[in-house]
Design a protein around this motif. Sequence first.
Motif, PDB file in Angstrom:
ATOM      1  N   LEU A 236       0.844  -1.197   0.000  1.00 40.39           N
ATOM      2  CA  LEU A 236       0.000   0.000   0.000  1.00 40.39           C
ATOM      3  C   LEU A 236       0.880   1.248   0.000  1.00 40.39           C
ATOM      4  O   LEU A 236       1.061   1.906   1.023  1.00 40.39           O
ATOM      5  CB  LEU A 236      -0.944  -0.023   1.214  1.00 40.39           C
ATOM      6  N   HIS A 237       1.411   1.584  -1.146  1.00 44.29           N
ATOM      7  CA  HIS A 237       2.438   2.620  -1.273  1.00 44.29           C
ATOM      8  C   HIS A 237       1.960   4.042  -1.014  1.00 44.29           C
ATOM      9  O   HIS A 237       2.778   4.936  -0.833  1.00 44.29           O
ATOM     10  CB  HIS A 237       3.097   2.521  -2.644  1.00 44.29           C
ATOM     11  N   GLU A 238       0.660   4.262  -0.976  1.00 43.51           N
ATOM     12  CA  GLU A 238       0.135   5.612  -0.747  1.00 43.51           C
ATOM     13  C   GLU A 238      -0.120   5.913   0.731  1.00 43.51           C
ATOM     14  O   GLU A 238      -0.505   7.031   1.075  1.00 43.51           O
ATOM     15  CB  GLU A 238      -1.170   5.805  -1.534  1.00 43.51           C
ATOM     16  N   LEU A 239       0.093   4.936   1.610  1.00 47.93           N
ATOM     17  CA  LEU A 239      -0.198   5.145   3.026  1.00 47.93           C
ATOM     18  C   LEU A 239       0.583   6.311   3.602  1.00 47.93           C
ATOM     19  O   LEU A 239       1.800   6.388   3.475  1.00 47.93           O
ATOM     20  CB  LEU A 239       0.117   3.891   3.840  1.00 47.93           C
ATOM     21  N   ALA A 240      -0.158   7.210   4.243  1.00 50.02           N
ATOM     22  CA  ALA A 240       0.458   8.364   4.893  1.00 50.02           C
ATOM     23  C   ALA A 240       0.228   8.326   6.404  1.00 50.02           C
ATOM     24  O   ALA A 240       0.974   8.943   7.161  1.00 50.02           O
ATOM     25  CB  ALA A 240      -0.112   9.653   4.310  1.00 50.02           C
ATOM     26  N   MET A 241      -0.832   7.622   6.838  1.00 52.09           N
ATOM     27  CA  MET A 241      -1.151   7.555   8.251  1.00 52.09           C
ATOM     28  C   MET A 241      -1.696   6.163   8.579  1.00 52.09           C
ATOM     29  O   MET A 241      -2.610   5.680   7.916  1.00 52.09           O
ATOM     30  CB  MET A 241      -2.199   8.610   8.605  1.00 52.09           C
ATOM     31  N   VAL A 242      -1.106   5.545   9.616  1.00 50.94           N
ATOM     32  CA  VAL A 242      -1.521   4.203  10.026  1.00 50.94           C
ATOM     33  C   VAL A 242      -1.659   4.178  11.545  1.00 50.94           C
ATOM     34  O   VAL A 242      -0.726   4.517  12.259  1.00 50.94           O
ATOM     35  CB  VAL A 242      -0.498   3.121   9.595  1.00 50.94           C
ATOM     36  N   ASN A 243      -2.829   3.788  12.012  1.00 52.10           N
ATOM     37  CA  ASN A 243      -3.068   3.654  13.447  1.00 52.10           C
ATOM     38  C   ASN A 243      -3.031   2.171  13.799  1.00 52.10           C
ATOM     39  O   ASN A 243      -3.892   1.407  13.377  1.00 52.10           O
ATOM     40  CB  ASN A 243      -4.413   4.259  13.827  1.00 52.10           C
ATOM     41  N   LEU A 244      -2.025   1.793  14.563  1.00 55.73           N
ATOM     42  CA  LEU A 244      -1.848   0.402  14.982  1.00 55.73           C
ATOM     43  C   LEU A 244      -1.834   0.287  16.507  1.00 55.73           C
ATOM     44  O   LEU A 244      -1.300  -0.665  17.060  1.00 55.73           O
ATOM     45  CB  LEU A 244      -0.560  -0.160  14.384  1.00 55.73           C
ATOM     46  N   ARG A 245      -2.432   1.243  17.177  1.00 55.84           N
ATOM     47  CA  ARG A 245      -2.479   1.236  18.646  1.00 55.84           C
ATOM     48  C   ARG A 245      -3.193  -0.011  19.160  1.00 55.84           C
ATOM     49  O   ARG A 245      -4.073  -0.546  18.503  1.00 55.84           O
ATOM     50  CB  ARG A 245      -3.204   2.471  19.163  1.00 55.84           C
ATOM     51  N   ASN A 246      -2.800  -0.420  20.341  1.00 59.90           N
ATOM     52  CA  ASN A 246      -3.456  -1.527  21.049  1.00 59.90           C
ATOM     53  C   ASN A 246      -3.506  -2.823  20.247  1.00 59.90           C
ATOM     54  O   ASN A 246      -4.537  -3.481  20.170  1.00 59.90           O
ATOM     55  CB  ASN A 246      -4.867  -1.115  21.491  1.00 59.90           C
ATOM     56  N   ASN A 247      -2.394  -3.143  19.635  1.00 63.54           N
ATOM     57  CA  ASN A 247      -2.206  -4.433  18.986  1.00 63.54           C
ATOM     58  C   ASN A 247      -1.054  -5.130  19.695  1.00 63.54           C
ATOM     59  O   ASN A 247      -0.498  -4.605  20.663  1.00 63.54           O
ATOM     60  CB  ASN A 247      -1.933  -4.252  17.489  1.00 63.54           C
ATOM     61  N   LYS A 248      -0.676  -6.283  19.217  1.00 62.01           N
ATOM     62  CA  LYS A 248       0.397  -7.054  19.850  1.00 62.01           C
ATOM     63  C   LYS A 248       1.524  -7.297  18.848  1.00 62.01           C
ATOM     64  O   LYS A 248       2.047  -8.395  18.750  1.00 62.01           O
ATOM     65  CB  LYS A 248      -0.156  -8.370  20.391  1.00 62.01           C
ATOM     66  N   LEU A 249       1.882  -6.263  18.130  1.00 63.33           N
ATOM     67  CA  LEU A 249       2.917  -6.370  17.098  1.00 63.33           C
ATOM     68  C   LEU A 249       4.293  -6.428  17.749  1.00 63.33           C
ATOM     69  O   LEU A 249       4.659  -5.550  18.532  1.00 63.33           O
ATOM     70  CB  LEU A 249       2.832  -5.179  16.146  1.00 63.33           C
ATOM     71  N   HIS A 250       5.051  -7.455  17.430  1.00 64.04           N
ATOM     72  CA  HIS A 250       6.396  -7.606  17.955  1.00 64.04           C
ATOM     73  C   HIS A 250       7.303  -6.517  17.387  1.00 64.04           C
ATOM     74  O   HIS A 250       7.015  -5.932  16.340  1.00 64.04           O
ATOM     75  CB  HIS A 250       6.950  -8.994  17.611  1.00 64.04           C
ATOM     76  N   GLN A 251       8.404  -6.281  18.050  1.00 63.35           N
ATOM     77  CA  GLN A 251       9.336  -5.225  17.641  1.00 63.35           C
ATOM     78  C   GLN A 251       9.831  -5.421  16.205  1.00 63.35           C
ATOM     79  O   GLN A 251       9.971  -4.471  15.454  1.00 63.35           O
ATOM     80  CB  GLN A 251      10.517  -5.154  18.621  1.00 63.35           C
TER      81      GLN A 251
END
Length: 103
Positions: A69-84
């Motif tokens: 998704l090359h046009e992404l300018a803003m991504v909200n990933l709060r409150n997930n369990k994404l590893h470092q």
Amino acid sequence: MPPHTVLRQLLGMALTTVEELRVNGWGKQDDRGALEPEYLAGIGAFRRLRTLNLASNRLRHLPAEFYTLHELAMVNLRNNKLHQAVRGRITAAYPTAQIDFGS
């Protein structure tokens, strides 16, 4: 809230001009469990997506097509369990995007 399978139907639609998508809160603590990456299959077809909200889904990973998704300018990933390591890959894929990992 509808079952996770509803997302497959939504993301399977030919909505190529969508610029903002909110799929937040689908992984809340209820009987449906965490939102798994396979429920986001088809998101890569949203080529004009600029803003994506995936907050509060208890995601551990994102589908491979997220990184197309090359046009992404803003991504909200709060409150997930994404590893470092996953966070690092996201940051590297979108160096100019505003990415909110929150807690």
